[in-house]
Structure formats: structure tokens, C-alpha cells
Scaffold this active site. Sequence first.
Site, PDB file in Angstrom:
ATOM      1  N   GLY A   1       7.257  37.397 -47.884  1.00  0.00           N
ATOM      2  CA  GLY A   1       8.620  36.869 -46.799  1.00  0.00           C
ATOM      3  C   GLY A   1       9.735  36.546 -47.935  1.00  0.00           C
ATOM      4  O   GLY A   1       9.544  36.702 -49.190  1.00  0.00           O
TER       5      GLY A   1
ATOM      6  N   GLY B   1      13.942  35.096 -47.462  1.00  0.00           N
ATOM      7  CA  GLY B   1      14.835  34.011 -46.844  1.00  0.00           C
ATOM      8  C   GLY B   1      16.194  33.653 -47.572  1.00  0.00           C
ATOM      9  O   GLY B   1      16.261  34.437 -48.756  1.00  0.00           O
ATOM     10  N   GLY B   2      16.840  32.890 -47.379  1.00  0.00           N
ATOM     11  CA  GLY B   2      18.090  32.531 -48.008  1.00  0.00           C
ATOM     12  C   GLY B   2      17.808  32.126 -49.528  1.00  0.00           C
ATOM     13  O   GLY B   2      18.800  32.217 -50.307  1.00  0.00           O
TER      14      GLY B   2
ATOM     15  N   ASP C   1      14.935  19.231 -44.209  1.00  0.00           N
ATOM     16  CA  ASP C   1      14.851  20.578 -43.677  1.00  0.00           C
ATOM     17  C   ASP C   1      13.864  21.058 -42.744  1.00  0.00           C
ATOM     18  O   ASP C   1      13.270  21.922 -42.887  1.00  0.00           O
ATOM     19  CB  ASP C   1      15.164  21.606 -44.489  1.00  0.00           C
ATOM     20  CG  ASP C   1      15.730  23.026 -44.011  1.00  0.00           C
ATOM     21  OD1 ASP C   1      16.512  22.885 -42.961  1.00  0.00           O
ATOM     22  OD2 ASP C   1      15.727  23.998 -44.618  1.00  0.00           O
TER      23      ASP C   1
END
Length: 748
Positions: free
Chosen positions: A18, A20-21, A141
Site C-alpha cells: 500500500g 498513501g499520503g 480521521d
Amino acid sequence: MADTRLIQGRYRMLDLIGRGGMGEVWRAHDESLGRKVAVKCLKPVGPQHDQSFTRVLRERFRREARVAAALQHRGVTVVHDFGEHDGVLYLVMELLDGRNLSQLLEDNKAHPLDVADVVDIAEQVAWALAYTHEQGIVHRDLKPANIMRLTDGTVKICDFGIARLGHDIGFTSRLTGTGIAMGTPHYMSPEQISGTEVDHRSDLYSLGCVLYEIATGVPPFDLDDAWAVLVGHRDTQPEPPRTHRPELPGFFDRIVLDLLAKAPEERPSDAKALAHRLTAARSSGPVGVLALRPPAGRPEQPPSRAPRLPSWTRGMTTGHKASGAWSVPHTPPDHSAGLTGEWTTGVDLRRAAAVPVALRPERPTPPPEVLAVLNSRHNAGLSLGRLGRWNEAGEVHRAVAAEREHALGPDHPDTLASRYEVGFTLSRTGRAADALREFGAVAEGRERTMGPDHPETLAARQETAYVLGQLGRHFEAHQVYAAVLASRERTMGAEHPDTLRCRHNLAFNLSRLGRLEDSYRMAHEVATARARVLGATHPDTLVTRYEVAYALGQLGRWVEALQTYRDVAQARAQALGADHPDTLAARYEVGISLGRLGRSAEALELYRALVDDRTRVQGPADPETLRARHGLGVNLGRLARWEEALAEARDVCAIRERVLGPDHPDTLVSRREVAVGLGWLGRWADALTVYRQVAEARERVLGADHPDALASRNDEAHCLEQLGRGAEAVELYRRVAALRQQRGAQSH
């Protein structure tokens, strides 16, 4: 980062799973404890930050990581370790086998998830939030990508304590001139948007957004412009979810709208109150049946598409669970006195009057010698079953059932008793679908002639639930078990042995629905009650304590599971004998627990002794002896004794192939273990050949899109990477992804 790199000399990076940011997530191998883990590597801080900020950030990371590592709940991802390596901050977490909610929606082509699944997810997340909020932790979040649904049905929240760190690092974008941290706009609470202080109720709002999306297929404010989304959260009342999907139950609609209240004080007071509300709603009726009933004007689906588990659980296996801890202890009816043919129904006369005449037995009593022969043959079938010779037992019972039906009638108790035994033998020989039909017919016949609450009727319905579980239809099994339990409690009492047996099976089935806390709680209650009613060392009490240990393991409470399995093994040795199969099964689970706790040296010694005892009692080629040898080989590998592990795996594989067949699941598990050993010894070309053999066999037996077959193709692709054949590996990964997507589409 190369996939051969070691972090802190301990975590070997295997493959990227994975990005992501915040950074990347890798599948890795913890070489100290011999287990697979996930390692999240956070992006290094850029040059725009000065050194003092960097120091503060690193200290903040350590503090947040400690918070995350302190959370111990089955609904929260476990953090094992954290630190910094070559300037990169990293977290070591449990490796989760499943899909996040965002991926499940993508797999479903943005269509909403099944209602029963949505409610189950809501309940599990609520309980996880209740725990974390009680620890003073707010996620900040919560979104579909941060909620995982595992292959066993468990739901876990990811990235606790890390979300706030993301805002500090500055990876989140900001709206020009507003100073509002964007985060993930579709799931932000009004107070987050306004920049005011947030508390646990902000997480509840975000959960409402998540539930809205998985229940309807769209978020509450489905707009392309980020600012419009934020304004929607702040100023606009959302449409009720049922406007998008009328079949949603009313209670769920109200709960989601309560969660999406603009003012925090108008939302549920806390996550625990929400969880209780969801649990009460689920317990008040069959959510799946109500929720999936089509609204007026829509064509009904065929009955076979009634409530079901999510598509991604189909074809899943839970692994071997020794000793029959979830089987219904079978006490056949006593027919030793012989049959008279002059039977009574046990039904109230007013009820009997309503039975059609055609269904009442009106035929002459057969000669006593005929009944005696049938009775003798019936008992012979029972004896064959007790010896485990189920196929032969089934043939006997089918013949006796046919003759009893001819002589006594289809609804005579003894005819139904034979058909019950036919169903029992079918379920024990892997023919669950046939067993389901047989038990269903027996239950209907017994209800007609004996009444719905008669113990024999309930026994047949309980076996129906059992085979539904065998077929993976755990939601339907749950409903049948619950109905049988209510009847048993009403007619027999809460602590009657048959009532407790039903509760035991219900506890097991709850674990298969992912409701692990409920399963553990019920199993613990049943074990306590059985100890009181039957005695602490009664086999039924120990079976339930075994189930308690299993639930503890599923909850990750391996220290308690280990102690419970040890207690069961010791008690079984005293009550049943050291060589009894159930005693040996409990010792096997002790070894599993030791391995899960990283105590592989102790597990290895235990398996050596268990192999010796199994060989002496059952023989060297018995499947349980081979299972113990497999455990021995696995722990040799965990101790990095790969030459010995490979030799053990090869030997076990050869015997399993001869005894069980080349395509038996246990044989293929051993063959894969051979490939694992070859890989660890650097013999990747040989490993590739074996991995391909396993993949081809699983495709041949299970189908190319079965999860086990896809896992084998992933093994093959990883092997190709190790051999430097990256292009072939990428192509194979793409093929696996396409098959997974195709399987998901077909299931809907």
C-alpha cells in the site's frame, strides 16, 4: 526501499502492499519472532522544516506510537513496535488479511454493501470506538480506508494515534486563506471544518458518514468540489439514507441521522451508547431478513438470496479445529427396548385435531419379529458411527429408514429417527447440502407428529443449524440456533444439558460471524453453567472451555488462551486419559498458542512429544499425527532451522499424498511449506516449481478465482520477483487482481 532490506536488523521487507499520503506499507517478516507483519514507513520530513521542528515531530511520533501500541482491543489494529531507521520513521503492526471498506465498495462497483453486513460493521466499529474513547483517544480521521473487514468477519480500525500526526507533518492540504486542515473532506465533522476543538463526538460524526456511504453507495454530501462538501457538512441537513435505499431498516436510518447531527451535543452521548443501541436493534429481530426484503413495487429475489454473509467470505476456511469442539455431542435415542408400532405423538389433542387425516398413522402394526430386526439393524448403524465408519453407517441407516417408512409410515418416530441418523452420517462425510435437506424433512415430520417444542423436533432443528454452519451460512445458522435456544429455555430451563448444548453451538457460530466478544462471553457463561450442572471435568464442560480458549486466541489474548488450553489438556488427561484424542487435541492447541506467543522453542519440544504420542496411539500415517508433525516443521522454520524444516515438510507431504491424495488440502499445505523452506534457503528456482504445483492443484480443485488459489498465485509471483523476473511477476499480480475483481462482481 528494496524488499531484501532489513529494518533494525529484524524486519525484512518483502513486498509493497500500500502507498498513501503518509508513506508506504510493506508486508515484512519479523525474523526475531518468525511471523509476518505489516510495516508502515512514514515519509521523511522535507527540507522545508527546520531541525527543531523535526525533533519535535519525531518525539510526537514516538508519543503517538506508544499510545497506539497501548490499545488492546480486537477492533483496533495491534501495533507491535515502532522506531526510526535511516531517517525513516516506521510502525510495525499486525498483518491484516482482508479488505478495507473503501476497497469493498470498489469491489462491489460502488454499490452499497448488504444491509446485514453494514449493521454488523457499525456495531463492531462502535464497540471499538467505545474502548478507544474510554482510553482518552480520538481518531480524527475515520474513513472507509481506515476500517478493515478481515476474512473472518472481524472489523478493525487502523491508524489510531497516527491521524493527528499526519496533520502535524503537513501532508494534508489546506484551503487557501482559510487555515482549515482538509484531512478527508467527505468524512469531516462540522467542528473540524470550523477549526474548533474536537472530542470523541467528532469520531461519531465521521462514523455516520462512513455508514451512510457503505449503506447507500455514496457519501452524505456527494459533491465534486471540496469546498462544497465542507459547506454541506457545516450547513446542510443530509438526506435520510432511506431516500437512496428504501429497504434500509428504520432504526438504522435514525441512527445515521443522529450521528450526522451538526451540533456535537445532539449526537449520541458516546460510542458505548451507540453500540448498545445497535446491539439491541440487532437482537430484537432478524436484521438481514427485514433489511433485504424488497420494497413495494420491486420484484422479489429468489428465496436462495435471503440473508447471507458478504461475498468476500465465500469459500473461506477457518482451518482445522480439533476434537469436535463445535460439533453437537450426539446422543442417539435409546431403542434397545424394541419398537411396538403403537406410538403416541406427544401432541396436545387440540393440536392433533388440526393435523390432516392423511398425515396420521393409520396402518396395521407390523409383526414383532420385523420390528426387532429393524431395531437391531438400527443399533448396528449407531455402532458403526461410534467407530467413525460413517459411510457404512449411512448405508445401514438409509436401508432401515426405507423399510421403516414402508412398515410404519413416513412420520412414525422410528422412521424419523432413522432419517435423522442418515442426516447425521451425511454431515459427517462432507455432504452438508444433502444433510440439510434430510434434517429439514425430519424437523418438519417431527413438528407435525410431536409438536414444535418436542425435544426430538428441537434436536433436528439444531442439527439443521449445524449443517448451515458447515455450508458457511452462519447468519441463517444463528437465527435457527437462537430460535431453538428460546424454545429449549422455555420448555426445559436455562441449565438443562440440551439447552447448554445449544448455547455452546450458538457461541461457536457467533465467532464465525465475527462477533468474537459475544462468542467469548457466551462460551464462558456456558462453561461456568456446565461446571455447575455436570461437573468441572465433565467432557461437555471441557469442550466448552476449549471453545473459550479458542475465542481468547481469536481475540489475540494468547496468554489466557494458552493457560486455558493447558488447563483443558490436564483435566482431559485426568478424566479421559492421557492418550484420549481430545486430550491430544488440547495439547496440539497448546503448541499453537506457544507459537503465536513467539515461544517456538517450547512449541517445538511440545510437538516432538505429541508426535511420539500420536504415533504410538494412532500410527505414523494418521492425519492427526501428520498435523502434529506439520506443526513441528513450522516451528523449526520459525527457529531458522530451515534444513530440518524442509526435510520435515517433504516427509509429511509425501505421507499425506499417499494417505490423503495429492490434491487434499492438507497435502497442499505441506507442499507449500516445502516451497517456503526452499525459498528461505535461497533455492528460489526450486521453490517456484513447487509453488506452481500448489497453485495448479488448487485451481483444478477449487477454481481459479478461489481465495486459496489466488494466494498460491501470489506466492508464485513473489517467487518470480526473487528470481529477478519482475515483468512476469507484475503480469501475474495483475491476473490475480482481475480474478479477485471478477469474483467480487459475480458474487453480487
